[in-house]
Design an enzyme around this catalytic site. Structure first.
Site, short mmCIF file in Angstrom:
data_model
loop_
_atom_site.label_atom_id
_atom_site.label_comp_id
_atom_site.label_asym_id
_atom_site.label_seq_id
_atom_site.Cartn_x
_atom_site.Cartn_y
_atom_site.Cartn_z
N GLU A 34 0.82 -1.20 0.00
CA GLU A 34 0.00 0.00 0.00
C GLU A 34 0.87 1.26 0.00
OE1 GLU A 34 -2.93 -0.03 3.05
OE2 GLU A 34 -4.02 -1.74 2.21
N ASP A 163 0.21 -6.44 19.98
CA ASP A 163 1.54 -6.62 19.41
C ASP A 163 2.54 -7.23 20.38
OD1 ASP A 163 0.61 -5.55 17.11
OD2 ASP A 163 1.54 -3.58 17.35
N ALA A 179 -5.04 -4.42 14.25
CA ALA A 179 -5.94 -3.83 15.24
C ALA A 179 -7.14 -4.72 15.56
CB ALA A 179 -6.40 -2.45 14.75
#
Length: 298
Positions: A34, A163, A179
């Protein structure tokens, strides 16, 4: 990027200009793909036309991936499409190329030296050192290995999520550091702790259902994997847009973002340019005037 373009616009040194107009993204996962697509679109369209001395053909956007393919977590047909879409955008995709070192002037990729003023790391991060604090077992990236209820082995009252934790899913692979995973774990652990405080029975082991993965590749291109349904191209890009739009809080936010996206899509432009630091000597201060805002009060 803006700073690099400004410096390249003023420079007369060909080697310095080449370095300033070289952008390297390390990591071929969804984040790296991205990012590389966004840089290519932004640099070759919106930014290049704002400068008089910069030739868009001189721009280099390089995506470096140590593995044999980008988007390795996606089904076989989607990584190939993503690589071809990036190539059409002008991105150089380097596969099987581990990064040996990064310094202020560029990076070493295997036996190849690349001079680049901008290097963006998108190959993952090392977890917080909670495993070292606790003396507990850790995964390769330093994340705490946790039990099915997200607790640390040997410490039933210590939980790790997000994480900092390495949770093995039903497929035997660690859950991704995303997330949605952290949010689900947070809700699960919160309910588990509350139940323990109320003297209720233990909860079932944590289970995460992956609803799919998506990656957008510049303008009007994306890939999406929803298990049995796989999308690519403009349809996948529309799906990606709708998902992100619906995740916004309220209708006003969605409408604002939709209008901004539509304007950017049709005009190939960006509404705001901001430089975050001065690259030249500050202009002299104006003469004292009672109508001016005092310094430090803006």
């Amino acid at each position: 990027m803006l700073d690099a373009f400004e410096r390249a616009e003023r420079s007369v040194d060909p080697s310095e200009i080449a370095s300033l107009l070289t952008f390297v993204v390390v990591g071929g996962g969804p984040t790296g793909v991205e990012m590389a697509g966004a840089i290519a679109e932004l640099a070759k369209t919106a930014l290049a036309r704002d400068f008089r001395n910069i030739d868009s053909n001189a721009l280099r956007i390089i995506l470096v991936e140590a593995g044999p393919t980008i988007l390795s977590a996606f089904p076989d047909d989607l990584p190939g499409y993503a690589a071809a879409a990036l190539t059409r955008l002008g991105v150089e995709v380097m596969l099987g190329a581990p990064v040996c070192s990064i310094d202020a002037d560029g990076l070493q990729v295997g036996d190849i030296r690349i001079d680049a003023a901008t290097v963006i790391w998108a190959a993952g991060t090392r977890a917080n050192e909670a495993a070292a604090w606790l003396g507990a077992d850790a995964a390769r990236n330093g994340a705490l290995r946790v039990l099915p209820d997200c607790s640390v082995e040997g410490r039933p009252h210590v939980f790790a999520i997000g994480d900092v934790a390495s949770f093995t899913g039903s497929d035997g692979k660690p859950l991704p550091g995303l997330a949605p995973v952290a949010k689900r774990q947070g809700r699960y652990v919160g309910e588990l702790i509350w139940n323990k405080m109320q003297g209720r029975g233990t909860s079932a082991p944590f289970y995460y259902r992956n609803w799919g993965s998506m990656a957008v590749i510049g303008r009007s291109h994306a890939v999406a994997d929803f298990g049995t349904i796989r999308l690519r191209g403009f349809i996948a890009w529309l799906s990606w847009s709708m998902v992100h739009l619906m995740l916004l809080v309220d209708f006003r936010s969605r409408l604002t973002v939709y209008v901004n996206w539509a304007w950017s899509w049709f005009t190939r432009g960006r509404g705001v340019r901001l430089l975050t630091r001065a690259t030249h000597s500050p202009a002299p201060k104006p003469a004292s005037d009672s109508n001016l805002i005092p310094e430090g009060r803006i």
